[in-house]
Enzyme design. Sequence first.
Site, PDB file in Angstrom:
ATOM      1  N   HIS A  62       0.847  -1.198   0.000  1.00 35.95           N
ATOM      2  CA  HIS A  62       0.000   0.000   0.000  1.00 35.95           C
ATOM      3  C   HIS A  62       0.883   1.248   0.000  1.00 35.95           C
ATOM      4  O   HIS A  62       1.948   1.267   0.615  1.00 35.95           O
ATOM      5  CB  HIS A  62      -0.915   0.002   1.218  1.00 35.95           C
ATOM      6  CG  HIS A  62      -1.933   1.094   1.199  1.00 35.95           C
ATOM      7  ND1 HIS A  62      -2.752   1.333   0.111  1.00 35.95           N
ATOM      8  CD2 HIS A  62      -2.264   2.045   2.131  1.00 35.95           C
ATOM      9  CE1 HIS A  62      -3.544   2.360   0.375  1.00 35.95           C
ATOM     10  NE2 HIS A  62      -3.263   2.808   1.579  1.00 35.95           N
ATOM     11  N   HIS A  74      -3.668   8.944   0.938  1.00 31.61           N
ATOM     12  CA  HIS A  74      -3.596   7.655   0.248  1.00 31.61           C
ATOM     13  C   HIS A  74      -4.941   7.324  -0.378  1.00 31.61           C
ATOM     14  O   HIS A  74      -5.989   7.776   0.074  1.00 31.61           O
ATOM     15  CB  HIS A  74      -3.123   6.533   1.182  1.00 31.61           C
ATOM     16  CG  HIS A  74      -3.978   6.346   2.397  1.00 31.61           C
ATOM     17  ND1 HIS A  74      -4.469   5.130   2.798  1.00 31.61           N
ATOM     18  CD2 HIS A  74      -4.439   7.236   3.320  1.00 31.61           C
ATOM     19  CE1 HIS A  74      -5.174   5.258   3.903  1.00 31.61           C
ATOM     20  NE2 HIS A  74      -5.175   6.532   4.242  1.00 31.61           N
ATOM     21  N   CYS A 163      -3.826   2.515  -5.551  1.00 34.21           N
ATOM     22  CA  CYS A 163      -3.032   3.423  -4.721  1.00 34.21           C
ATOM     23  C   CYS A 163      -1.650   3.699  -5.309  1.00 34.21           C
ATOM     24  O   CYS A 163      -1.095   4.796  -5.141  1.00 34.21           O
ATOM     25  CB  CYS A 163      -2.893   2.857  -3.309  1.00 34.21           C
ATOM     26  SG  CYS A 163      -2.071   1.235  -3.220  1.00 34.21           S
TER      27      CYS A 163
END
Length: 233
Positions: A62, A74, A163
């Site tokens: 991530h 994010h 992401c």
Amino acid sequence: MFPLQLLALLFISTQRPDLRDGKRPREEEEEGRSKERKERKERKSSLRRGDLLQVPRTLFTHFGIYLGGDRVAHFIPDILPVVSSDQCRIGRMVTNSRLLLGVLTKRGSVRVDSVEDFAFGAQIFVNTLDEVCSRPALQAEEVARRAEKLQGHVTYSLLWYNCEHYVMYCRYGTAVSYQSFQFCKTARKLLLSRRVAKVTVLLGLSLLLHLEALTSCSVTIAVLLPFLIWMAA
């Protein structure tokens, strides 16, 4: 994700406490927590506005952009902003069910959370993609400005806009994902192979024989897919 987590739980060994150094388990636990808090504080102090942060998850990595002041922007899948306007509920930490429904419905949002909430207990790596991307990183303030400008609801795609695409655009000016590329490369090796083409044509013809549905049209369809796989392999 869940099968791997279950396997991890099954293969974690439980160590017996070693009291030879005179320390009790509770004392060791307190020391561990104190050390962890100290490391987190040092890590936060070393972060700079515009840094690209990444944390490992079970099956993926991530990414986020550090904005300063213990804030990370994010991009995550999230279904709640679609079905609710309660900003208090939306601002809470995103649960697994919200993530899953967001992926399935292709709904996501660029949000700002604390460094601790972003990391979720995982180790944070800083600017490691600088060594991978062929493009130089933009100025730190420009990176952070882009990350802040894109806040809000965005269409989410597990492969085509996730992401990593978000942070790559913010820091390098190009929306690409090495994770997506690697996944597609692996899927191509597994699915688009001559072996798969042979198995597909055998299964298709066997099914037609079993159903007694051998016609020129059905045979053409049964052969066409394996042929396309063969040519793409």
